[in-house]
Design a protein around this motif. Structure first.
Motif, short mmCIF file in Angstrom:
data_model
loop_
_atom_site.label_atom_id
_atom_site.label_comp_id
_atom_site.label_asym_id
_atom_site.label_seq_id
_atom_site.Cartn_x
_atom_site.Cartn_y
_atom_site.Cartn_z
N GLY A 1 -25.17 -24.80 -7.82
CA GLY A 1 -26.37 -23.98 -7.96
C GLY A 1 -26.62 -23.44 -9.35
O GLY A 1 -27.77 -23.35 -9.78
N THR A 2 -25.56 -23.09 -10.10
CA THR A 2 -25.72 -22.45 -11.40
C THR A 2 -25.52 -23.41 -12.57
O THR A 2 -26.37 -23.51 -13.46
CB THR A 2 -24.74 -21.26 -11.53
N ILE A 3 -24.41 -24.13 -12.57
CA ILE A 3 -24.09 -25.00 -13.70
C ILE A 3 -24.94 -26.26 -13.69
O ILE A 3 -25.48 -26.68 -14.72
CB ILE A 3 -22.59 -25.36 -13.69
N LEU A 4 -25.12 -26.85 -12.50
CA LEU A 4 -25.90 -28.09 -12.41
C LEU A 4 -27.35 -27.86 -11.98
O LEU A 4 -28.13 -28.82 -11.86
CB LEU A 4 -25.22 -29.06 -11.42
N ILE B 1 -13.04 -26.10 -4.67
CA ILE B 1 -13.87 -26.29 -3.48
C ILE B 1 -14.62 -25.00 -3.15
O ILE B 1 -15.82 -25.02 -2.85
CB ILE B 1 -13.00 -26.74 -2.29
N ALA B 2 -13.93 -23.86 -3.22
CA ALA B 2 -14.58 -22.58 -2.95
C ALA B 2 -15.66 -22.26 -3.98
O ALA B 2 -16.67 -21.62 -3.66
CB ALA B 2 -13.54 -21.46 -2.91
N LEU B 3 -15.45 -22.71 -5.23
CA LEU B 3 -16.43 -22.44 -6.29
C LEU B 3 -17.48 -23.53 -6.43
O LEU B 3 -18.35 -23.44 -7.30
CB LEU B 3 -15.69 -22.28 -7.63
N MET B 4 -17.44 -24.54 -5.57
CA MET B 4 -18.40 -25.64 -5.68
C MET B 4 -19.85 -25.18 -5.59
O MET B 4 -20.71 -25.73 -6.30
CB MET B 4 -18.11 -26.69 -4.61
N PRO B 5 -20.20 -24.20 -4.73
CA PRO B 5 -21.59 -23.74 -4.73
C PRO B 5 -22.05 -23.20 -6.09
O PRO B 5 -23.22 -23.31 -6.44
CB PRO B 5 -21.59 -22.62 -3.67
N VAL B 6 -21.12 -22.61 -6.87
CA VAL B 6 -21.48 -22.11 -8.20
C VAL B 6 -21.78 -23.28 -9.13
O VAL B 6 -22.76 -23.25 -9.88
CB VAL B 6 -20.34 -21.25 -8.78
N ALA C 1 -12.35 -14.01 -8.63
CA ALA C 1 -12.38 -12.83 -9.49
C ALA C 1 -12.48 -13.23 -10.96
O ALA C 1 -13.25 -12.65 -11.73
CB ALA C 1 -11.13 -11.98 -9.25
N VAL C 2 -11.69 -14.24 -11.36
CA VAL C 2 -11.71 -14.70 -12.75
C VAL C 2 -13.06 -15.33 -13.09
O VAL C 2 -13.62 -15.11 -14.17
CB VAL C 2 -10.57 -15.70 -13.01
N ALA C 3 -13.62 -16.11 -12.14
CA ALA C 3 -14.90 -16.76 -12.37
C ALA C 3 -16.03 -15.76 -12.54
O ALA C 3 -17.01 -16.01 -13.24
CB ALA C 3 -15.22 -17.72 -11.23
N ASN C 4 -15.88 -14.60 -11.90
CA ASN C 4 -16.90 -13.55 -12.06
C ASN C 4 -16.98 -13.07 -13.50
O ASN C 4 -18.04 -12.68 -13.99
CB ASN C 4 -16.58 -12.37 -11.14
N ASP C 5 -15.84 -13.08 -14.21
CA ASP C 5 -15.80 -12.62 -15.60
C ASP C 5 -15.89 -13.76 -16.59
O ASP C 5 -16.63 -13.69 -17.57
CB ASP C 5 -14.50 -11.83 -15.84
N TRP C 6 -15.14 -14.84 -16.37
CA TRP C 6 -15.08 -15.95 -17.32
C TRP C 6 -16.13 -17.02 -17.08
O TRP C 6 -16.50 -17.75 -17.98
CB TRP C 6 -13.71 -16.62 -17.25
N GLY C 7 -16.54 -17.14 -15.82
CA GLY C 7 -17.39 -18.25 -15.42
C GLY C 7 -16.56 -19.29 -14.66
O GLY C 7 -15.34 -19.38 -14.82
N VAL D 1 -22.85 -17.85 2.39
CA VAL D 1 -22.31 -16.68 1.68
C VAL D 1 -22.94 -16.56 0.29
O VAL D 1 -23.32 -15.45 -0.13
CB VAL D 1 -20.78 -16.79 1.56
N TYR D 2 -23.08 -17.67 -0.41
CA TYR D 2 -23.67 -17.63 -1.75
C TYR D 2 -25.15 -17.26 -1.69
O TYR D 2 -25.65 -16.55 -2.56
CB TYR D 2 -23.48 -18.98 -2.44
N ARG D 3 -25.85 -17.72 -0.64
CA ARG D 3 -27.26 -17.36 -0.48
C ARG D 3 -27.42 -15.87 -0.18
O ARG D 3 -28.34 -15.21 -0.69
CB ARG D 3 -27.89 -18.19 0.65
N LEU D 4 -26.52 -15.33 0.64
CA LEU D 4 -26.62 -13.92 1.02
C LEU D 4 -26.19 -12.97 -0.09
O LEU D 4 -26.74 -11.86 -0.20
CB LEU D 4 -25.77 -13.66 2.27
N THR D 5 -25.21 -13.38 -0.90
CA THR D 5 -24.62 -12.45 -1.87
C THR D 5 -24.80 -12.87 -3.32
O THR D 5 -24.82 -12.02 -4.21
CB THR D 5 -23.11 -12.29 -1.60
N GLY D 6 -24.89 -14.17 -3.60
CA GLY D 6 -24.96 -14.65 -4.98
C GLY D 6 -23.70 -14.34 -5.78
O GLY D 6 -23.74 -14.32 -7.00
N SER D 7 -22.59 -14.15 -5.10
CA SER D 7 -21.37 -13.69 -5.76
C SER D 7 -20.25 -14.71 -5.64
O SER D 7 -19.87 -15.12 -4.52
CB SER D 7 -20.91 -12.36 -5.14
N ALA D 8 -19.68 -15.11 -6.79
CA ALA D 8 -18.51 -15.98 -6.78
C ALA D 8 -17.31 -15.24 -6.19
O ALA D 8 -16.47 -15.84 -5.51
CB ALA D 8 -18.19 -16.46 -8.20
#
Length: 413
Positions: free
Chosen positions: A256-259, A248-253, A375-381, A46-53
């Protein structure tokens, strides 16, 4: 399959002396590796296809929201019908779901709506599978004295899969792509299906329902809310699932992004998370009924919250890896203690309904947390979002400690 009958009350594998449980344990062990392969692969795909948290949260929401809506009805069915037959049906349907996903991905036809639709189908299946599975454990045992050990061993099995599945998936994604992970998961269900078919269970004809389903639901709800023990445990489980599971759902972020890593980094993080969970499960397998589970429950949710706060602040891979072990430990300790506590105090004729409420609290609120966190991670990180989640878990443990007041009747003897 013969296992010694003279295992001590604190032996870590004493529940395996029961033939039916041993069959289920080993069959499910293979299946769970595939299950965790699929879970980690779905997130990465999902993250590869959309890049969206937000989309990560949406997919998790679609997969888990049926549990919140349907688990109470599953609980009534579990109290009315043959649990063994119901569990066999859910495993076959889960296998078909995984194979359908594999075909779509391997043929390069998969789109995000396919993933959401098939995730919703799996969510419907799980809404019935989890309450039945939880309440079926005691029927596989010849002695209720081994129930706590069986639950802890079951959690160890989940976490063994959580360790092996993501690490295998991380390598397979790099070498063969996501589709192979889904295919292997589908095939892994054969093991648990064969184990269920091999069981020798006493004939237990389904009881004819004496009441309408709504009345049975109302009876179960009244039973749960009138018990201070059950009510306070379910409330804490719901809060921890709402705030403590979205990482767990945000682990790909984070991976891929933070680390600044790839699927292998995600696999390592999930491996460490599973290792912490496995340590907690192993710790609990050696504990007999004298353990003061309420104290452990408070400690577990506090440790989970502190671990999430530290994880949210880390930008170093090795530090994140170390901290996520404590997160996994706290989350699993909380899960096993709450499950054992409920199963110890609940009446047998209401076990299915109470475990369905537990499933709602444990898994049903998770999609709401995932959707909100996405939704919050999209705005706050992702980092600030998980920081707030950690604070909520700590506050939940404080409120539970104040409300529970550690009454003697909730401590298993």
């Amino acid at each position: 399959m013969r296992i010694a009958k003279s295992l001590s009350p604190t032996h870590p594998f004493r529940a395996l002396k029961h033939r039916n449980y041993a069959l289920f344990f080993f069959g499910q062990g293979i299946s769970l590796i595939g299950t965790w392969m699929q879970r980690i692969t779905i997130g990465w795909l999902v993250y590869r296809l959309t890049g969206s948290a937000l989309m990560l949260g949406t997919v998790s929401f679609a997969t888990q929201i049926p549990t919140l809506l349907l688990a109470p009805f599953a609980g009534v069915l579990a109290d009315r019908m043959n649990k063994h037959r119901l569990l066999l049906i859910t495993q076959i349907l889960s296998m078909l779901q995984a194979l359908a996903l594999a075909i779509l991905v391997l043929s390069e036809q998969a789109q995000i709506w396919h993933i959401i639709a098939l995730g919703s189908c799996l969510g419907i299946i799980n809404a019935f599978d989890m309450p039945v599975r939880q309440s079926f454990i005691i029927e596989m045992l010849e002695s209720k004295a081994d129930l706590g050990n069986a639950i802890a061993l079951n959690s160890s099995l989940v976490n063994g899969g959580k360790i092996l599945g993501p690490s295998i998936a991380g390598m397979l994604i790099l070498l063969l792509g996501e589709g192979m992970c889904f295919l292997l998961n589908g095939l892994s269900y054969i093991a648990v299906i064969l184990a269920l078919l091999a069981m020798r269970l006493p004939v237990q004809p389904a009881l004819a329902p004496q009441k309408k389903i709504w009345l049975e639901l109302q009876e179960g709800y009244h039973y749960a809310t009138s018990s201070p023990t059950i009510r306070s445990v379910l409330t804490l489980v719901a809060l921890v699932s709402l705030a403590g599971m979205p990482y767990i759902a945000l682990m790909p972020v984070f991976a891929g992004t933070i680390l600044q890593g790839g699927p292998d980094t995600l696999g390592y993080l999930m491996f460490a998370n599973g290792a912490g969970s496995l340590i907690a499960s192993a710790f609990l397998t050696t504990r007999a009924g004298t353990v003061k589970i309420v104290y452990l429950l408070i400690f577990a949710s506090s440790l989970l919250g502190l671990g999430l706060i530290l994880f949210s602040l880390s930008t170093q891979f090795w530090l994140s890896l170390a901290v996520i072990i404590s997160v996994g430990f706290g989350l699993m300790l909380h899960s096993v203690c709450s499950n054992t506590l409920l199963q110890t105090v609940v009446a047998d004729n209401k076990r299915g309904r109470i475990m369905s409420f537990y499933t709602m609290a444990n898994m049903g609120t998770t999609p709401l947390g995932n959707l909100l966190a996405g939704a919050v991670a999209n705005d706050w990180g992702a980092g600030p979002t998980i920081f707030v989640c950690g604070i909520c878990c700590i506050l939940g443990s404080v409120i539970f400690a104040w409300q529970a007041k550690l009454p003697k009747d909730v401590l298993p003897h």
